[in-house]
Scaffold this motif. Structure first.
Motif, PDB file in Angstrom:
ATOM      1  N   PRO A  76      -3.216  -3.168   7.170  1.00 15.01           N
ATOM      2  CA  PRO A  76      -3.421  -4.594   6.910  1.00 15.01           C
ATOM      3  C   PRO A  76      -2.174  -5.195   6.248  1.00 15.01           C
ATOM      4  O   PRO A  76      -1.476  -4.519   5.487  1.00 15.01           O
ATOM      5  CB  PRO A  76      -4.616  -4.613   5.954  1.00 15.01           C
ATOM      6  CG  PRO A  76      -4.772  -3.230   5.448  1.00 15.01           C
ATOM      7  CD  PRO A  76      -4.144  -2.304   6.434  1.00 15.01           C
ATOM      8  N   SER A  77      -1.924  -6.471   6.549  1.00 17.52           N
ATOM      9  CA  SER A  77      -0.699  -7.097   6.039  1.00 17.52           C
ATOM     10  C   SER A  77      -0.672  -7.104   4.522  1.00 17.52           C
ATOM     11  O   SER A  77       0.390  -7.116   3.909  1.00 17.52           O
ATOM     12  CB  SER A  77      -0.566  -8.517   6.572  1.00 17.52           C
ATOM     13  OG  SER A  77      -1.443  -9.393   5.884  1.00 17.52           O
ATOM     14  N   ARG A  78      -1.857  -7.085   3.914  1.00 14.14           N
ATOM     15  CA  ARG A  78      -1.944  -7.081   2.459  1.00 14.14           C
ATOM     16  C   ARG A  78      -1.181  -5.905   1.838  1.00 14.14           C
ATOM     17  O   ARG A  78      -0.664  -5.990   0.735  1.00 14.14           O
ATOM     18  CB  ARG A  78      -3.431  -7.033   2.061  1.00 14.14           C
ATOM     19  CG  ARG A  78      -3.717  -7.197   0.601  1.00 14.14           C
ATOM     20  CD  ARG A  78      -3.165  -8.512   0.106  1.00 14.14           C
ATOM     21  NE  ARG A  78      -3.770  -9.638   0.786  1.00 14.14           N
ATOM     22  CZ  ARG A  78      -4.839 -10.286   0.332  1.00 14.14           C
ATOM     23  NH1 ARG A  78      -5.403  -9.921  -0.772  1.00 14.14           N
ATOM     24  NH2 ARG A  78      -5.301 -11.326   0.988  1.00 14.14           N
ATOM     25  N   PRO A 111       3.652  -5.802   1.618  1.00 12.13           N
ATOM     26  CA  PRO A 111       4.645  -6.161   0.582  1.00 12.13           C
ATOM     27  C   PRO A 111       4.705  -5.155  -0.565  1.00 12.13           C
ATOM     28  O   PRO A 111       5.648  -5.179  -1.343  1.00 12.13           O
ATOM     29  CB  PRO A 111       4.150  -7.523   0.068  1.00 12.13           C
ATOM     30  CG  PRO A 111       3.222  -8.034   1.117  1.00 12.13           C
ATOM     31  CD  PRO A 111       2.606  -6.816   1.732  1.00 12.13           C
ATOM     32  N   GLU A 150      14.584 -11.288 -12.232  1.00 12.86           N
ATOM     33  CA  GLU A 150      13.379 -12.014 -11.861  1.00 12.86           C
ATOM     34  C   GLU A 150      13.115 -11.970 -10.358  1.00 12.86           C
ATOM     35  O   GLU A 150      12.051 -12.370  -9.906  1.00 12.86           O
ATOM     36  CB  GLU A 150      13.431 -13.459 -12.361  1.00 12.86           C
ATOM     37  CG  GLU A 150      14.438 -14.349 -11.675  1.00 12.86           C
ATOM     38  CD  GLU A 150      15.794 -14.325 -12.360  1.00 12.86           C
ATOM     39  OE1 GLU A 150      16.152 -13.307 -12.985  1.00 12.86           O
ATOM     40  OE2 GLU A 150      16.518 -15.338 -12.267  1.00 12.86           O
ATOM     41  N   PHE A 151      14.080 -11.455  -9.590  1.00 12.63           N
ATOM     42  CA  PHE A 151      13.875 -11.348  -8.145  1.00 12.63           C
ATOM     43  C   PHE A 151      13.305  -9.989  -7.731  1.00 12.63           C
ATOM     44  O   PHE A 151      12.997  -9.763  -6.579  1.00 12.63           O
ATOM     45  CB  PHE A 151      15.196 -11.602  -7.406  1.00 12.63           C
ATOM     46  CG  PHE A 151      15.588 -13.057  -7.402  1.00 12.63           C
ATOM     47  CD1 PHE A 151      15.277 -13.868  -6.318  1.00 12.63           C
ATOM     48  CD2 PHE A 151      16.240 -13.617  -8.483  1.00 12.63           C
ATOM     49  CE1 PHE A 151      15.613 -15.207  -6.315  1.00 12.63           C
ATOM     50  CE2 PHE A 151      16.583 -14.964  -8.491  1.00 12.63           C
ATOM     51  CZ  PHE A 151      16.264 -15.764  -7.416  1.00 12.63           C
ATOM     52  N   SER A 180      10.652  -7.258  -7.115  1.00 11.40           N
ATOM     53  CA  SER A 180       9.213  -7.303  -6.820  1.00 11.40           C
ATOM     54  C   SER A 180       8.403  -6.657  -7.931  1.00 11.40           C
ATOM     55  O   SER A 180       8.747  -5.586  -8.432  1.00 11.40           O
ATOM     56  CB  SER A 180       8.935  -6.581  -5.500  1.00 11.40           C
ATOM     57  OG  SER A 180       7.538  -6.364  -5.355  1.00 11.40           O
ATOM     58  N   VAL A 181       7.305  -7.301  -8.274  1.00  9.26           N
ATOM     59  CA  VAL A 181       6.387  -6.717  -9.253  1.00  9.26           C
ATOM     60  C   VAL A 181       5.844  -5.381  -8.736  1.00  9.26           C
ATOM     61  O   VAL A 181       5.505  -4.491  -9.511  1.00  9.26           O
ATOM     62  CB  VAL A 181       5.246  -7.713  -9.571  1.00  9.26           C
ATOM     63  CG1 VAL A 181       4.394  -7.987  -8.349  1.00  9.26           C
ATOM     64  CG2 VAL A 181       4.395  -7.225 -10.712  1.00  9.26           C
ATOM     65  N   TYR A 182       5.807  -5.231  -7.407  1.00  7.44           N
ATOM     66  CA  TYR A 182       5.260  -4.002  -6.828  1.00  7.44           C
ATOM     67  C   TYR A 182       6.186  -2.795  -6.998  1.00  7.44           C
ATOM     68  O   TYR A 182       5.771  -1.658  -6.789  1.00  7.44           O
ATOM     69  CB  TYR A 182       4.918  -4.208  -5.354  1.00  7.44           C
ATOM     70  CG  TYR A 182       3.832  -5.238  -5.165  1.00  7.44           C
ATOM     71  CD1 TYR A 182       2.550  -5.000  -5.646  1.00  7.44           C
ATOM     72  CD2 TYR A 182       4.087  -6.446  -4.547  1.00  7.44           C
ATOM     73  CE1 TYR A 182       1.552  -5.949  -5.502  1.00  7.44           C
ATOM     74  CE2 TYR A 182       3.092  -7.399  -4.392  1.00  7.44           C
ATOM     75  CZ  TYR A 182       1.828  -7.149  -4.870  1.00  7.44           C
ATOM     76  OH  TYR A 182       0.842  -8.080  -4.730  1.00  7.44           O
ATOM     77  N   SER A 202       6.894  -1.729  -9.650  1.00  4.90           N
ATOM     78  CA  SER A 202       6.308  -1.004 -10.783  1.00  4.90           C
ATOM     79  C   SER A 202       5.596   0.273 -10.349  1.00  4.90           C
ATOM     80  O   SER A 202       5.561   1.240 -11.094  1.00  4.90           O
ATOM     81  CB  SER A 202       5.339  -1.913 -11.551  1.00  4.90           C
ATOM     82  OG  SER A 202       4.311  -2.385 -10.693  1.00  4.90           O
TER      83      SER A 202
END
Lengths: 406, 86
Positions: A61-63, A66, A125-126, A128-130, A132
């Motif tokens: 799934p596209s979810r 990212p 700040e650029f 990705s939070v992912y 992490s």
């Protein structure tokens, strides 16, 4: 208690999906090719076991896109295949009766490289939070667990290239402790420039340029290994529970497992591989004569191949058991290598055929091993020993056997 | 300063965190909860970072944690753009 394998999902350079992988393994379809994706012309090694026909959008799934490194995408895809193969969905068993135990050796290199690019060129700040969690060795276990609502005991193991077998061993332990079903195995990938440089820095990657003469384990021409990507996910279950829920098939039993560590370098003591094999056999309650085939670690370097041949002769006697190394066709998939070999071992049991060892042809007599070369060997297989070694001393061994109701 | 419209937010959410294949994001989502839309706290943090990059609006993590719907998020962003414009 007996732990069985009821589902297999393989994603390897020579086959996406278990049957595609198995067919490629038996026909000798080579997954080793020129590495694409970035300019490798300045690198000393340019061949890789690379998955080339995988489109994440058609599998996930596209979810999830990212937030996932390519290695996690392979792991999620293989896990979904394995669960489907086992006839399991999120309603099959209570969520706390299903766990996840996977291995990963490299982490999310490509994802992290991309985020580091942003960090250095644009600013923090650029990033990705992912990032992490996308880099992390445990992320495959986490993502599989979340996606399929597997809330039982879960773990991630890191043991370099032996870790995939450790994960399956721990899955069996988890089943024995009372969890009915455990999604297990391992997957790796690191074919971005940074990941590639990191692998080459290990000093064992071949600089050969001919894909059919690059990774030749146990061959007198052996001169290094080809890195691969991918691996396999296996569904481990309590045999009684699998029968009770009507599992569509049982590939075999995880009959034995052991891991050992090498002595300190320079100690002069014997490496730990023989002991791992013997301990796994003892754990399975089997004698060497009960084993029909060994899926070797197959390092592809003369010194390491000799050490493995010595261990095999010590356990089984000279040419005492058929030995094979189908990973010669995929390259070494790190944590994915052992589980992919387990998949092949279980399919050897199913189909009564032992795959050959890629393009290896000239095995030194001094090795004293009966390596299956050229063509697959047709013979009944009831028990297989799978070996894997990881850099800096890891040795792991798993015994799988034909399942019998008892 | 440009106001953030629902179409912009929709684009940013999908770019940052994908879309749920079982949900139709093209419909009226203004008052749907982010939870129902399948966007968790990380998805909103990632979207907030993108909003900052594109619109220069700095939303605190605390603000993001409290916002429950696209309408509330737009109000928060556009209140900030109004303040910034003053």
């Amino acid at each position: 208690m007996t732990t069985v394998i009821t589902g297999i999902g393989a994603a390897t350079p020579n086959g996406l999906g278990t049957e595609a992988f198995w067919k490629a393994t038996l026909t000798g379809a080579n997954g080793v090719r020129e590495l694409t994706g970035f300019d490798t012309s300045a690198y000393p090694s340019r061949l890789a076991g690379q998955i080339v026909d995988y489109d994440a959008k058609t599998h996930l799934p596209s979810r999830l896109l990212p937030q996932t490194d390519v290695s996690t995408r392979y792991a999620l895809t293989a896990a979904a295949w394995a669960l489907e193969d086992a006839g399991v969905d999120e309603n099959t068993l209570p969520d706390y009766d299903m766990g996840t135990v996977t291995s990963n050796a490299l982490g999310g290199f490509a994802f992290t490289h991309q985020e580091f690019n942003k960090l250095w060129s644009k600013g923090s700040e650029f990033v990705s939070v992912y990032e992490s969690f996308a880099w992390f060795y445990a992320v495959n276990t986490g993502q599989i667990s979340i996606r399929h609502k597997l809330r039982g005991p879960s773990a991630a193991l890191v043991g370099e290239q032996a870790g995939g077998l450790d994960a399956v061993g721990h899955a069996r332990r988890t089943v024995e402790r009372g969890t009915r079903l455990v999604v297990s195995g391992g997957v790796d990938s690191a074919f971005d420039p940074w990941g590639w440089a990191s692998q080459l820095a290990g000093g064992r990657v071949t600089t050969a340029t001919d894909p059919e003469a690059a990774y030749l384990p146990f061959d007198e021409r052996a001169a290094g290994y080809v890195p691969g990507e991918g691996g396999a996910i296996l569904i481990a279950e309590d045999a009684a529970s699998a029968r009770e829920r009507g599992a569509p098939r049982i590939y075999g039993e995880i009959a034995g497992y052991a891991s050992t560590f090498d002595p300190k370098p320079g100690s002069g003591r014997e490496p730990g591989l023989r002991r791992a094999a013997e301990l796994a056999l003892a754990d399975a309650g089997l004698a060497p004569a009960d084993i029909d085939v060994v899926f070797a670690d197959a390092a592809g370097l003369p010194e390491l191949d000799r050490i493995e041949a010595d261990a095999l002769r010590a356990v089984f006697g000279p040419r005492g058991v058929p030995v094979t190394a189908p990973k010669a066709l995929t390259g070494r998939m790190y944590a994915g290598g052992g589980p992919a070999d387990l998949a092949s071992a279980l399919l050897s049991i199913r189909d009564g055929v032992i795959p050959a060892s890629g393009f290896t042809a000239q095995v030194p007599d001094a090795y004293g091993i009966d390596l299956v070369t050229g063509e697959p060997r047709t013979r009944p297989v009831s028990a297989a020993l799978v070996l894997a070694r990881g850099r800096w001393g890891f040795n792991s061994a798993v015994v799988v056997t034909r399942h019998t109701d008892h | 300063m440009a106001q953030l419209a629902i179409e912009d937010l929709r684009r940013i959410l999908i770019a940052c965190a994908g879309e749920d294949d079982s949900l139709d994001l093209t419909g009226d989502i203004l008052d749907s909860s982010f939870e129902d839309l399948g966007y968790d706290s990380l998805a909103l943090m990632e979207s907030a970072a993108r909003i900052k990059q594109e619109y220069g609006i700095d939303l605190s993590d605390d603000d993001i944690a409290e916002v429950e719907t696209p309408r509330a998020l737009l109000a928060l962003v556009n209140a900030d753009t109004a303040t910034a414009a003053v």
